[in-house]
Motif scaffolding. Structure first.
Motif, mmCIF file in Angstrom:
data_model
loop_
_atom_site.group_PDB
_atom_site.id
_atom_site.type_symbol
_atom_site.label_atom_id
_atom_site.label_comp_id
_atom_site.label_asym_id
_atom_site.label_seq_id
_atom_site.Cartn_x
_atom_site.Cartn_y
_atom_site.Cartn_z
ATOM 1 N N SER B 71 22.934 18.485 66.924
ATOM 2 C CA SER B 71 23.650 19.752 67.062
ATOM 3 C C SER B 71 22.723 20.906 67.428
ATOM 4 N N ALA B 74 22.250 20.707 71.034
ATOM 5 C CA ALA B 74 23.475 21.109 71.740
ATOM 6 C C ALA B 74 23.477 22.621 71.946
ATOM 7 N N LYS B 75 23.051 23.306 70.900
ATOM 8 C CA LYS B 75 22.994 24.763 70.967
ATOM 9 C C LYS B 75 21.982 25.223 72.032
ATOM 10 N N MET B 78 23.399 24.613 75.458
ATOM 11 C CA MET B 78 24.387 25.656 75.774
ATOM 12 C C MET B 78 23.680 26.918 76.259
ATOM 13 N N LYS B 82 24.042 28.675 79.876
ATOM 14 C CA LYS B 82 24.428 30.093 79.984
ATOM 15 C C LYS B 82 23.462 30.838 80.900
ATOM 16 N N ASP B 104 30.779 6.012 77.411
ATOM 17 C CA ASP B 104 30.267 6.949 76.413
ATOM 18 C C ASP B 104 31.166 8.192 76.312
ATOM 19 N N ASP B 105 32.155 8.108 75.423
ATOM 20 C CA ASP B 105 33.127 9.197 75.280
ATOM 21 C C ASP B 105 32.482 10.499 74.814
ATOM 22 N N THR B 106 31.460 10.371 73.937
ATOM 23 C CA THR B 106 30.855 11.571 73.364
ATOM 24 C C THR B 106 30.161 12.403 74.439
ATOM 25 N N MET B 107 29.348 11.750 75.275
ATOM 26 C CA MET B 107 28.614 12.501 76.295
ATOM 27 C C MET B 107 29.560 13.050 77.367
ATOM 28 N N GLU B 109 32.661 13.990 76.774
ATOM 29 C CA GLU B 109 33.347 15.129 76.156
ATOM 30 C C GLU B 109 32.435 16.355 76.098
ATOM 31 N N PHE B 110 31.145 16.121 75.796
ATOM 32 C CA PHE B 110 30.201 17.251 75.797
ATOM 33 C C PHE B 110 30.131 17.887 77.181
ATOM 34 N N ASP B 113 33.190 19.931 77.652
ATOM 35 C CA ASP B 113 33.146 21.138 76.816
ATOM 36 C C ASP B 113 32.218 22.193 77.425
ATOM 37 N N PHE B 114 31.039 21.753 77.832
ATOM 38 C CA PHE B 114 30.069 22.705 78.398
ATOM 39 C C PHE B 114 30.627 23.320 79.684
ATOM 40 N N GLU B 116 33.505 24.043 80.581
ATOM 41 C CA GLU B 116 34.548 25.062 80.398
ATOM 42 C C GLU B 116 33.979 26.472 80.302
ATOM 43 N N ASP B 117 32.718 26.562 79.903
ATOM 44 C CA ASP B 117 32.113 27.885 79.747
ATOM 45 C C ASP B 117 31.367 28.348 80.991
#
Lengths: 206, 132
Positions: B71, B74-75, B78, B82, B104-107, B109-110, B113-114, B116-117
């Motif tokens: 985590s 991940a920050k 991000m 940015k 690999d669903d997790t990667m 999804e990440f 997610d990323f 979207e920003d």
């Protein structure tokens, strides 16, 4: 977990001043091992954790799960929860020994246990926390327990965008990551040790 | 002024970083779970800021080929994204590829997610079969 289990531990006459009678050694540790096995434990680590130990335990865990042909996404979830829990212990355990200032090594005491029960993996961490830290930790965990999957995901994204909180060293997002990977709501508990500390425990099922 | 290329070999808990200033490429490969992500991402972030100031009209290609990160990483990721998005908003040509294994669903999804920003960089989610 060790105390009170098996003949060696419960029967005081089997013990000498120094511990387990050598005659009883195998019996004692067999009972200990049997108890771990009975609880479905793959491994349990108790003691001082470091980043190096975390790495080695994590590798062993992944190898074990991969050999058993565990689904790749399950392996990732279990590993992720294990890493976040172990790193929370490293950061927040109230039982620490720190090296000299020019040796940035820090050992924190705690427990990490991984096993299976009811066709699920479980990961349990336990460590001592300062009483002053207990209300905030409890509040964060209760908040997460009350959220469904979508809310947890949205909360994760919100925290990802936030500027880091100076005091938390990233705990909030670590706890959200744990909650996000859990298949059922996380369980946690605090057992008061004395006026200044609690034994904190969290169980995550995947 | 020529800048030195920036390379960090992978360690047990940190990714391989390959920053080719002349070739205008940056890639991160492997896993990232240091307890303190700033030890890995701090120097990279500084190098990225210096590089973006000199980018001009060239196209900058960034590739994330990560299989797991914690985590705090991940920050840091991000924050990197940015920074890239702000540079793209200010006119830089930046394309970001986010690689993941198809199972690999997790990667995946990440990556979603990323993305979207990000409003200004060209973001590609790429499913890649692992090399046999």
């Amino acid at each position: 977990m060790v105390q009170g289990v098996g003949e060696g531990a419960t029967n005081g006459s089997n013990r000498t001043e120094r511990g387990v009678d050598s005659v009883m050694l195998a019996k004692y540790y067999r009972a200990f091992k049997h108890d771990l096995d009975r609880r479905g434990i793959i491994f349990s680590f108790s003691g001082y954790l470091s980043e190096g130990i975390l790495y080695s335990l994590g590798e062993a865990l992944r190898q074990k799960m991969t050999l058993e042909e565990t689904n790749v996404n399950t392996v990732k979830k279990v590993f992720s929860v294990f890493v976040e829990q172990a790193q929370n212990i490293i950061r927040y355990s109230a039982e620490k020994v720190a090296g000299e200032s020019d040796h940035p090594i820090e050992l924190s005491s705690g427990m990490v246990t991984i096993g299976t029960e009811n066709d699920r993996f479980f990961i349990v961490c336990g460590n001592v926390v300062r009483a002053a830290d207990e209300p905030k930790l409890r509040q964060r965990l209760e908040l997460l327990r009350g959220m469904d999957k979508d809310a947890i995901k949205a909360y994760y994204k919100e925290q990802l965008r936030e500027e880091p909180d100076e005091h938390s060293r990233g705990a909030t997002i670590g706890l959200i990551e744990i909650a996000r990977r859990a298949s059922i709501p996380i369980e946690f508990d605090f057992d008061p040790i004395d006026g200044e500390s609690f034994f904190f425990c969290m169980k995550v099922c995947i | 002024m020529a800048m030195e290329n920036f390379k960090i070999a992978a360690t047990e808990r940190s990714p391989e970083v390959n920053f080719d200033f002349d070739g205008c490429r940056l890639s991160l490969r492997g896993e990232s779970y240091p307890e303190d992500a700033s030890t890995v991402f701090g120097p990279l972030f500084s190098a990225l800021e210096r590089f973006l100031a000199t980018i001009g009209e060239r196209e900058f290609v960034v590739e994330f080929d990560l299989t797991y990160f914690n985590s705090s990483s991940a920050k840091a990721l991000m924050n990197m994204l940015k920074l890239l998005d702000h540079a793209a908003r200010d006119g830089a040509r930046i394309s970001v590829s986010w690689l993941f294994a198809p199972d690999d669903d997790t990667m995946k999804e990440f990556g979603e997610d990323f993305s979207e920003d990000l409003e200004h960089v060209a973001f590609n989610l790429v499913a890649v079969e692992p090399a046999a």
